[in-house]
Motif scaffolding. Structure first.
Motif: not given
Length: 430
Positions: A256-260, A266-274, A363-369
């Motif tokens: 769980y700690p690794f997953w979270m 991921n959430a931080d990256a998306v909110s920052a446009g990365a 991994a290929t970006g076909i699905l968004p994170p």
């Protein structure tokens, strides 16, 4: 039978004991009971601030244009809720472990939370430290320290109280006063000890304890995000379930700690446009592998409903509504799958195949994170849509995964169905 006996004696018993470990149970409770409501609330604002613009639809484009000027303000609740995830986990572990250790659970939670906060700030003039500068370490990047301190401070508090390092007042003293004085010595010992440790680390290395621990654990986080790790986790889950042990509980109690951490990044990256890099998160399994429940048994339920076997049809009727909400104990124990050599093969193989496909798609970006952790009971299509912040394709992939798993189950199901029909007909003629 020798192999089954080996699994039961050498593998299942130790793993079963691992799942009952009070520390791992406390960690799991901290995430599910305490942190999850905070994360889900913050995720709503992340979705509002980042509409699914890949959908070419006028209302979506209008939504995106409307939120663009105030995106930073909309993201404020998200950044704050995700930013204090580790604080919430620290309290949750202290509280949960305190209940299991028979000490004041609220005070244990408060002590754990304060100890963690003390490590997250540089030992300097705190009035000159920008809050945003340390927010990441109060959130996903501070999870490992929050977990360690939640356990250590609660155990230290219990040790001191059991050894008599507590003020015991006369019986006539009000309970709330008694409660305060009983934990006063542990607070006065543990918090200064944590402060001294943080000061030593800061003075010698110029970093805080969460920064130091994150650097230490970063190789493990990276390894947990790999395809071999994802495949190994799903195989272990399914093998455990096949022996009647809740596989997701066993694996998640450790992972769980690794997953979270991946989910928060991921959430931080998306909110920052990365670009988000995390693939192996909790929703990666619950939303995209456990479709209809562990083992991706949605198709199997449909097969049972249409079966010519009375036994299978009845189990299918019982399992249908729970399957909508990804609960499949009626299938696992009613079909049964547990210790059933015919159905055990697709039960392991199906999830392994769809995890492989999904990993490639992410991994290929076909699905968004994945950026949101929905409750595991969210039905198929909606779960993938919500977890990825509004991707219709992710919802469709869930449906495709269910179909692929059903195709893998089909020949094994027909073989098992045939044997049951023969037994039922034999019983009638006999």
């Amino acid at each position: 039978m020798n192999f089954v006996n080996w699994l039961e004696n050498r593998l299942m018993e130790p793993l079963g004991r691992l799942a009952q470990n009070i520390y791992l149970q406390s960690i799991r409770d901290a995430f599910v009971i305490f942190a999850l409501p905070v994360i889900l609330t913050g995720a709503i604002f992340l979705i509002i601030a980042n509409p699914p613009t890949s959908i070419e639809w006028a209302p979506i484009q209008a939504w995106a244009n409307a939120v663009q000027p105030i995106q930073a303000q909309i993201l404020f609740p998200f950044q704050l809720t995700f930013g204090i995830m580790a604080v919430t986990v620290a309290f949750g572990i202290g509280y949960s472990l305190g209940e299991r250790r028979d000490v004041d659970s609220v005070m244990a939670g408060i002590l754990s939370m304060l100890a963690f906060l003390m490590t997250a700030f540089p030992v300097a003039d705190i009035t000159k430290i920008p809050f945003g500068q340390i927010l990441d370490y109060l959130g996903g990047q501070g999870l490992f320290v929050a977990i360690l301190l939640g356990i250590l401070t609660t155990e230290a508090m219990r040790f001191l109280i059991k050894r008599g390092f507590a003020f015991e007042l006369p019986a006539g003293v009000p309970p709330y006063v008694m409660r305060t004085f009983r934990v006063l010595v542990p607070f006065m010992v543990i918090l200064p000890a944590v402060w001294i440790l943080e000061w030593i680390v800061w003075a010698n290395f110029g970093i805080t304890i969460p920064q130091a621990v994150l650097e230490l654990f970063s190789p493990l986080v990276a390894a947990s995000n790999s395809y071999p790790a994802a495949l190994g986790m799903i195989l272990l889950m399914m093998v455990l379930w096949g022996m009647g042990i809740h596989g997701m509980n066993v694996v998640s109690s450790v992972a769980y700690p690794f997953w979270m951490t991946q989910l928060a990044e991921n959430a931080d990256a998306v909110s920052a446009g990365a670009t988000a890099q995390g693939i192996v998160t909790e929703p990666f399994f619950h939303m995209f592998a456990h479709i209809g429940g562990s083992g991706a048994t949605w198709g199997l339920v449909i097969f049972m409903l249409l079966s010519r076997s009375r036994q299978l049809k009845e189990v299918g009727k019982t399992a249908l509504i729970p399957a909508v909400f990804n609960i499949n104990e009626p299938v696992i124990f009613g079909l049964p799958i547990v210790l059933n050599p015919i159905m055990f093969i697709p039960f392991v193989l199906g999830p392994a195949v769809i995890v492989t496909i999904n990993y490639i798609l992410f991994a290929t970006g076909i699905l968004p994170p994945v950026i949101i952790q929905p409750p595991f009971t969210v039905p198929i299509f909606l779960g993938g849509f919500i977890a990825t912040g509004g991707s219709v394709l992710a919802g469709l992939v869930q449906v495709i995964d269910a179909v692929i798993a059903a195709l893998i189950y089909w020949p094994f199901f027909k073989r098992y169905e045939k044997s049951l029909i023969e037994q039922e007909q034999s019983a009638q003629t006999g």
